[in-house]
Design an enzyme around this catalytic site. Structure first.
Site: not given
Ligand code: NI
Length: 262
Positions: A66-67, A117, A121, A208
């Site tokens: 993620d991210d 995602h 965020h 991540h």
């Molecule tokens: Ni996230």
């Protein structure tokens, strides 16, 4: 699996070529993926337990990141995944797409799954419904511009979305079943230990690619689990392997486990 067979062949070939330079055996005739076809002359020389271990079905697992994407960490992760023949799934933040289109194109070209995602965020659980739709849609548009058409599954930030807002989502949603809290630990060894202590076949692991320590951990996790018979697939592939048809607006912790949204 391939590594084990290479090692076995190397050991078997040793007496006849003890003085020669070791030569990589030609395994091209054998399908070493999936349920391996191991030549009988090798199987015949092994004890029953080792033989069963070699013939065992691969244990499938999905790594998710993620991210990202983030230029200095995601590129290194993609190099490591390619070296290891491992696929992964990236839930990317829309804001991070500009200037990182090459990384996204590389993900797609190398067989990884790309997911959404949200754009910035946000906590979808608390957001206005219009904002939920916009956060998802804006990212979809950017992803399509970068890599072309696709069905970009959503991972809600923090895994939170709620029942009402999940009805607005037109793709499957992916939670996770193993969370080593890599963003908090920021320590390769601790993240590796946390994942290895919890992982089971069919799991979806949350990491991540934003953190260098998480990239290091992911590559070691792959090495350790591949040696233990695990194969790394995308989330989409994990559903297909398990014969589960994912439904839009449903949040899955694993293909066989729906996470309740409240
Ligand atoms: Ni996230």
């Amino acid at each position: 699996m391939k590594k084990i067979i290479c090692m076995l062949l190397a050991v078997m070939l040793l007496p006849v070529s003890a003085c020669a330079q070791p030569v990589e055996p030609d395994l091209s005739a054998y399908d070493t993926s999936g349920k391996a076809e191991i030549p009988m002359e090798i199987l015949g020389g092994l004890d029953q337990a080792t033989r069963e271990d070699l013939l065992e079905e691969p244990k499938y697992v999905a790594l998710t990141f993620d991210d990202g994407p983030r230029a200095d960490t995601t590129g290194r992760l993609l190099d490591g995944l390619l070296e290891r023949g491992a696929a992964a799934t990236f839930f990317v933040i829309g804001e991070q797409v500009p200037c990182n289109e090459d990384l996204l194109r590389r993900m797609r070209a190398e067989g990884h799954q790309i997911g959404n995602h949200t754009y910035s965020h946000v906590r979808l659980l608390k957001a206005e419904k219009d904002m939920v739709v916009e956060e998802v849609h804006k990212t979809e548009v950017l992803l399509k511009e970068a890599v072309g058409e696709g069905d970009f599954w959503l991972r809600p930030p923090y895994g939170l979305i709620g029942c009402e807002r999940s009805k607005l989502i037109k793709t499957p949603m992916i939670y996770w079943s193993v969370d080593p809290q890599d963003w908090k630990l920021l320590d390769k060894g601790k993240v590796v230990d946390a994942v290895l202590a919890a992982v089971q076949p069919g799991d979806i692991i949350l990491l991540h690619d934003f953190y260098s320590t998480s990239v290091d951990a992911a590559l070691e996790i792959i090495d350790r689990l591949q040696a233990d018979g695990y194969a790394f697939v995308t989330v989409e592939e994990l559903f297909r392997i398990q014969g589960v048809e994912p439904q839009e607006g449903t949040l899955y912790a694993r293909p066989d486990r729906v996470r309740e949204v409240k």
